[in-house]
Design a protein around this motif. Structure first.
Motif, mmCIF file in Angstrom:
data_model
loop_
_atom_site.group_PDB
_atom_site.id
_atom_site.type_symbol
_atom_site.label_atom_id
_atom_site.label_comp_id
_atom_site.label_asym_id
_atom_site.label_seq_id
_atom_site.Cartn_x
_atom_site.Cartn_y
_atom_site.Cartn_z
ATOM 1 N N ALA A 60 0.848 -0.999 -0.099
ATOM 2 C CA ALA A 60 0.062 -0.079 -0.002
ATOM 3 C C ALA A 60 1.009 1.300 0.180
ATOM 4 C CB ALA A 60 -0.973 0.140 1.269
ATOM 5 N N GLY A 61 0.436 2.410 -0.885
ATOM 6 C CA GLY A 61 1.226 3.568 -1.010
ATOM 7 C C GLY A 61 2.383 3.262 -2.178
ATOM 8 N N GLY A 62 2.317 2.110 -2.572
ATOM 9 C CA GLY A 62 3.385 2.114 -3.978
ATOM 10 C C GLY A 62 2.810 2.528 -5.116
ATOM 11 N N SER A 101 -12.638 7.057 -7.440
ATOM 12 C CA SER A 101 -11.725 6.509 -6.534
ATOM 13 C C SER A 101 -10.545 6.561 -6.719
ATOM 14 C CB SER A 101 -12.059 5.099 -5.991
ATOM 15 O OG SER A 101 -11.750 4.195 -7.083
ATOM 16 N N VAL A 102 -9.837 6.668 -8.077
ATOM 17 C CA VAL A 102 -8.670 6.634 -8.662
ATOM 18 C C VAL A 102 -8.133 8.257 -9.055
ATOM 19 C CG1 VAL A 102 -8.980 4.570 -9.355
ATOM 20 C CG2 VAL A 102 -9.168 6.226 -11.036
ATOM 21 N N LYS A 103 -9.100 9.185 -9.097
ATOM 22 C CA LYS A 103 -8.913 10.589 -9.334
ATOM 23 C C LYS A 103 -7.628 11.023 -8.571
ATOM 24 C CE LYS A 103 -12.921 12.085 -11.593
ATOM 25 N NZ LYS A 103 -14.231 12.898 -11.240
ATOM 26 N N LEU A 145 -1.311 3.315 -4.281
ATOM 27 C CA LEU A 145 -2.231 2.203 -4.155
ATOM 28 C C LEU A 145 -2.445 1.718 -2.941
ATOM 29 C CD1 LEU A 145 -0.091 0.579 -6.995
ATOM 30 C CD2 LEU A 145 -2.573 0.923 -7.298
ATOM 31 N N LYS A 146 -3.962 1.330 -3.175
ATOM 32 C CA LYS A 146 -4.483 0.935 -2.008
ATOM 33 C C LYS A 146 -5.262 -0.379 -1.912
ATOM 34 C CE LYS A 146 -6.740 5.621 -1.586
ATOM 35 N NZ LYS A 146 -7.834 6.279 -1.500
ATOM 36 N N PRO A 147 -5.300 -1.092 -0.894
ATOM 37 C CA PRO A 147 -5.533 -2.465 -1.175
ATOM 38 C C PRO A 147 -6.724 -2.837 -1.742
ATOM 39 C CG PRO A 147 -4.941 -2.415 1.292
ATOM 40 C CD PRO A 147 -4.853 -0.819 0.526
ATOM 41 N N GLU A 148 -7.779 -1.823 -1.748
ATOM 42 C CA GLU A 148 -8.942 -1.818 -2.574
ATOM 43 C C GLU A 148 -8.903 -1.802 -4.128
ATOM 44 O OE1 GLU A 148 -8.430 -0.144 0.057
ATOM 45 O OE2 GLU A 148 -9.474 1.855 -0.089
ATOM 46 N N THR A 188 -2.054 -6.833 -7.359
ATOM 47 C CA THR A 188 -2.450 -6.972 -5.884
ATOM 48 C C THR A 188 -1.653 -6.106 -4.944
ATOM 49 O OG1 THR A 188 -2.415 -9.445 -6.386
ATOM 50 C CG2 THR A 188 -2.003 -8.798 -3.884
ATOM 51 N N VAL A 189 -2.466 -5.400 -3.929
ATOM 52 C CA VAL A 189 -1.907 -4.330 -3.079
ATOM 53 C C VAL A 189 -2.105 -4.785 -1.736
ATOM 54 C CG1 VAL A 189 -2.003 -2.193 -2.428
ATOM 55 C CG2 VAL A 189 -2.597 -2.699 -4.812
ATOM 56 N N SER A 190 -0.900 -5.088 -1.006
ATOM 57 C CA SER A 190 -0.985 -5.533 0.351
ATOM 58 C C SER A 190 -0.895 -4.382 1.377
ATOM 59 C CB SER A 190 0.180 -6.329 0.570
ATOM 60 O OG SER A 190 1.364 -5.770 0.159
ATOM 61 N N SER A 191 -1.659 -4.553 2.606
ATOM 62 C CA SER A 191 -1.687 -3.667 3.387
ATOM 63 C C SER A 191 -0.762 -3.586 4.418
ATOM 64 C CB SER A 191 -3.124 -3.929 4.280
ATOM 65 O OG SER A 191 -3.253 -5.070 4.930
#
Length: 123
Positions: free
Chosen positions: A14-16, A63-65, A86-89, A120-123
């Motif tokens: 997340a955040g990447g 949600s991506v803006k 990037l977020k897990p969602e 895949t985004v991990s938290s």
């Protein structure tokens, strides 16, 4: 007929950031509006971003803006999706699509689709 192949997916924290690429063959994409859609397990395919033929007009799902940027290089027959913060969602299979009519927010408006690349985004 246009063939679309996505690449650039993977596992990120997340955040990447990731940059997805969609390579087209068969025809030049300059005649097409291009879009990105995503589908998470158990969910409907949803619109992410689109870019018109000129490359000037772009559209994003709310949600991506501010985090995602779509761009195109007609000379290279490629469409990119830069994904930051990037977020897990955001975890989903991301599909590239081409539209003869216009690059809208509805999947039914698109004529050609790639098979997708997993993000895949991990938290």
């Amino acid at each position: 007929q246009v063939q679309l192949v996505e690449s650039g997916g993977g596992l990120v924290q997340a955040g990447g950031s990731l940059r997805l690429s969609c390579a087209a063959s068969g025809r030049t994409i300059s005649s097409y509006g291009m879009g990105w859609f995503r589908q998470a397990p158990g969910k409907e395919r949803e619109f992410v971003a689109a870019i018109r033929r000129s490359g000037v007009n772009t559209y994003y799902e709310d949600s991506v803006k501010g985090r995602f940027t779509i761009s195109r290089d007609n000379a290279k027959n490629t469409v990119l999706l830069q994904m930051n913060s990037l977020k897990p969602e955001d975890t989903a299979v991301y599909h590239c699509a081409a539209s003869l009519f216009r690059a809208g927010t509805v999947a039914g408006e698109y004529d050609y689709w790639g098979r997708g690349t997993q993000v895949t985004v991990s938290s």
